[in-house]
Design an enzyme around this catalytic site. Sequence first.
Site, short mmCIF file in Angstrom:
data_model
loop_
_atom_site.label_atom_id
_atom_site.label_comp_id
_atom_site.label_asym_id
_atom_site.label_seq_id
_atom_site.Cartn_x
_atom_site.Cartn_y
_atom_site.Cartn_z
N GLY B 13 0.91 -1.30 0.02
CA GLY B 13 0.22 -0.03 0.15
C GLY B 13 0.76 1.25 0.00
O GLY B 13 1.78 1.37 0.74
N THR B 142 5.05 2.36 5.92
CA THR B 142 3.90 1.71 6.04
C THR B 142 3.03 2.69 7.15
O THR B 142 3.68 2.95 7.91
CB THR B 142 3.92 0.24 6.78
OG1 THR B 142 2.53 -0.09 7.12
CG2 THR B 142 4.49 0.03 7.84
N VAL B 143 1.67 3.00 6.45
CA VAL B 143 0.68 3.79 7.33
C VAL B 143 0.26 3.04 8.61
O VAL B 143 0.16 3.52 9.46
CB VAL B 143 -0.50 4.13 6.48
CG1 VAL B 143 -0.21 5.02 5.24
CG2 VAL B 143 -1.06 2.81 6.10
N ASP B 144 0.62 1.60 8.54
CA ASP B 144 0.15 0.79 9.64
C ASP B 144 1.13 0.91 10.95
O ASP B 144 0.78 0.62 11.99
CB ASP B 144 0.12 -0.67 9.21
CG ASP B 144 -1.00 -0.88 8.35
OD1 ASP B 144 -2.06 -0.20 8.39
OD2 ASP B 144 -0.88 -1.87 7.41
N MET B 190 -8.22 3.17 8.75
CA MET B 190 -7.45 2.04 8.54
C MET B 190 -6.87 1.62 9.93
O MET B 190 -6.73 1.95 10.88
CB MET B 190 -6.37 2.20 7.52
CG MET B 190 -7.07 2.29 6.13
SD MET B 190 -5.75 2.94 4.62
CE MET B 190 -6.75 2.35 3.37
N ARG B 192 -5.66 -2.92 10.41
CA ARG B 192 -6.11 -4.22 10.45
C ARG B 192 -6.13 -4.84 11.63
O ARG B 192 -6.85 -5.39 12.34
CB ARG B 192 -5.71 -4.97 9.11
CG ARG B 192 -6.40 -6.13 8.93
CD ARG B 192 -5.75 -6.73 7.60
NE ARG B 192 -6.52 -6.29 6.29
CZ ARG B 192 -5.76 -5.84 5.25
NH1 ARG B 192 -4.51 -5.30 5.50
NH2 ARG B 192 -6.39 -5.29 4.27
N TYR B 297 -8.99 5.35 1.25
CA TYR B 297 -7.71 5.77 0.48
C TYR B 297 -7.28 7.27 0.83
O TYR B 297 -6.27 7.56 0.67
CB TYR B 297 -7.55 5.29 -1.10
CG TYR B 297 -7.68 3.94 -1.42
CD1 TYR B 297 -6.83 3.01 -0.34
CD2 TYR B 297 -7.80 3.39 -2.70
CE1 TYR B 297 -6.75 1.68 -0.78
CE2 TYR B 297 -7.71 1.93 -2.95
CZ TYR B 297 -7.26 1.40 -2.02
OH TYR B 297 -7.02 -0.18 -2.46
#
Lengths: 419, 419
Positions: B13, B142-144, B190, B192, B297
């Site tokens: 992503g 990573t945005v995570d 977002m 997960r 997004y």
Amino acid sequence: MAKQNAFYAQSGGVTAVINASACGVIETARQHGDAIGTVYAGRNGIIGALTEELIDTSALSDQQVQQLRHTPGGAFGSCRYKLKDIDSHRSQYERLIEVFKAHDIGYFFYNGGNDSADTCLKVSQLADAMGYPLKAVHIPKTVDNDLPVTDNCPGFGSVAKYIAVSTQEAAMDIESMCATSTKVFILEVMGRHAGWIAAAGGLAGHKEGDAPHLIIFPEIPFDRATVMARVDDCVKKFGFCVMVVSEGARYADGTFLADAGTTDAFGHKQLGGVAPTLAGMIKQDLGHKFHWAVADYLQRSARHLASATDVEQAYAVGAAAVKLALEGKNSVMPTIVRTQDTPYAWEIGEACLSDIANVEKMMPRDFITPDGFGISELGRQYLSPLIQGEDCPPYVNGLPQYIRLQHQLVAKKLPDFEP
Amino acid sequence: MAKQNAFYAQSGGVTAVINASACGVIETARQHGDAIGTVYAGRNGIIGALTEELIDTSALSDQQVQQLRHTPGGAFGSCRYKLKDIDSHRSQYERLIEVFKAHDIGYFFYNGGNDSADTCLKVSQLADAMGYPLKAVHIPKTVDNDLPVTDNCPGFGSVAKYIAVSTQEAAMDIESMCATSTKVFILEVMGRHAGWIAAAGGLAGHKEGDAPHLIIFPEIPFDRATVMARVDDCVKKFGFCVMVVSEGARYADGTFLADAGTTDAFGHKQLGGVAPTLAGMIKQDLGHKFHWAVADYLQRSARHLASATDVEQAYAVGAAAVKLALEGKNSVMPTIVRTQDTPYAWEIGEACLSDIANVEKMMPRDFITPDGFGISELGRQYLSPLIQGEDCPPYVNGLPQYIRLQHQLVAKKLPDFEP
């Protein structure tokens, strides 16, 4: 002319720039302290006038008033409350006049859309009938951009800019991943009756193949087979498809897509949400991997991305309302008059409320491409000037420094009233 | 040391700042023209290396490379494609080495998250086993925010800023209307497995009663009765309730609130629609008027609202990767080391890929308040520095001026390969 107080109220859905209009009203009133005493603001809009909950804006410092210019939301509270029919509920209107009389209010500034223009007109007419001298001026505000006469409505330019930029950015994300990931992206935007906001998404693209590839307007009856074929073509041709969809998208029989009693891609019963409904169709009919976003309130509160043109116009209509009232005008609304497209030029005009109240301006068909899925050059020419310029709020600690007012209420002088 | 070429690829992503890392790689490589020849970028990430689709970045002017710094998405294309198991699919890895050999590539820069750190490590090990001299350096993205060792991951700070600002703005909208309209607003974000992004929403509030009133973390098992009671209390106490909900919100048994039932290319479950699911519960259990937004997004592509700290760090890890490779380092990743909280200070460190690959950093429990619905002071102390500073892109005609590259591919030297 004896000095009198003013009453200002915000009405209906708030915008990123409605407080800029409030700022225009208060600053201009302060410049005319010889004619206007205190500006009272209705707490939660017109309800505040009915319940005599008046916020004393003279308690605000000049700097606080200035900060309203870059603060989203409705600083004094707004409401979804339409005054009832004047013939059967005359007491409501009379109560307004009583409150105005009790607080020596000679100026009524009502900041809203169609409904409030109608209320403003009726209040003005009743004041007249009751022999109460009142200058009632409506200040245009609505992200829906559906007020007649005026070139556009303050609030719209900023939501238009938000949707155009968000479409552009999300499209770049999807394009870079589409070879192995999401093929179809759907952005749901506001606009129950008219496609003005959806149209703004079209500003993100400039040439054939640019996103958005399809705009779904409420004005164009939705035909599933046609739309699905277009989406599929688009994926085949460009590798991906970006759609901007109005919440008001509907079938030829007028049924909204989002109210169609369908289930979304996940089998959940729909609770409103045209984007997941469309996503479900794409999954069923085409099988492409999709993502969807619903901007909802984010779009109309995004002051961080406001259009500088919109902020200026919102301020200008607030300031102009005060000037019109001081000139003795009544039952009017300042308008934005476009004098030139390129470079964009505008000035403030004036309209009679009787020409505004309850009239909805729809988007001209020729702003939409003949196929019904994009904006025409004419549409672009109209929309593009409205998103010009940036007007960043000040930031502190990484966040915009917005002002949240303490509402200082004036002492009540009348018995309670149940609105 | 003989001059060799470099290969750079984007993975997974994309983010608002991954191209800032690309900019850091290319600009730094250009400063070391004595050691690094051409930087080739993989078209659509690692797939471009397998299919020998190499973009010649030497065709880009210095100005174009500079523009990458403020452009969202993945400028060279990214992919959701994980190399298969090395034991059963050794040929895939061998193909990479063949392509590197054919184009005299001695430096491999892989810009991604956990999965790509693992790939980068395996490629490095295989090159070693095959006696091919390769310096493989992973660049965090990573945005995570779930990579271990590094203080944070480039890409996260900007999505955190977007969620914090959006929560703040939408809350002001709702607060001004709540007397007569929407009482509960839900923003789906977002994340997960970890609640880092949801936690960022907490930065919008500063004191009791400030929005967001509830954050729903994946780390805290979702209990419907408890959450509904909190929402109702909140509406009674403050007049409205703003919730930030992670897409990964789940029940005690691990079931996601919104389970799409489909999986992406990595075999991860594709989630979506927790906001409407929660809205349904509020409707059923409490009957409050609600609105919901799904940022999807928009949150990870919103370069217009990037954190300046994030942009600087993204650039710095790109630049550092090149320097590490030139120092002869292999199988490493530049990290961000926090040296001070207030005022925030950081420097670039270095980690072994074996400590990074496939390790997921979860949010510490003590970043969440004891009740499980907000961020603690410790969490705020960690998050706040990451959203500091603004880094506005240039605007033309009301829209950010992002660059879209024409991908100029190098002539192939090898037979076709089916990845």
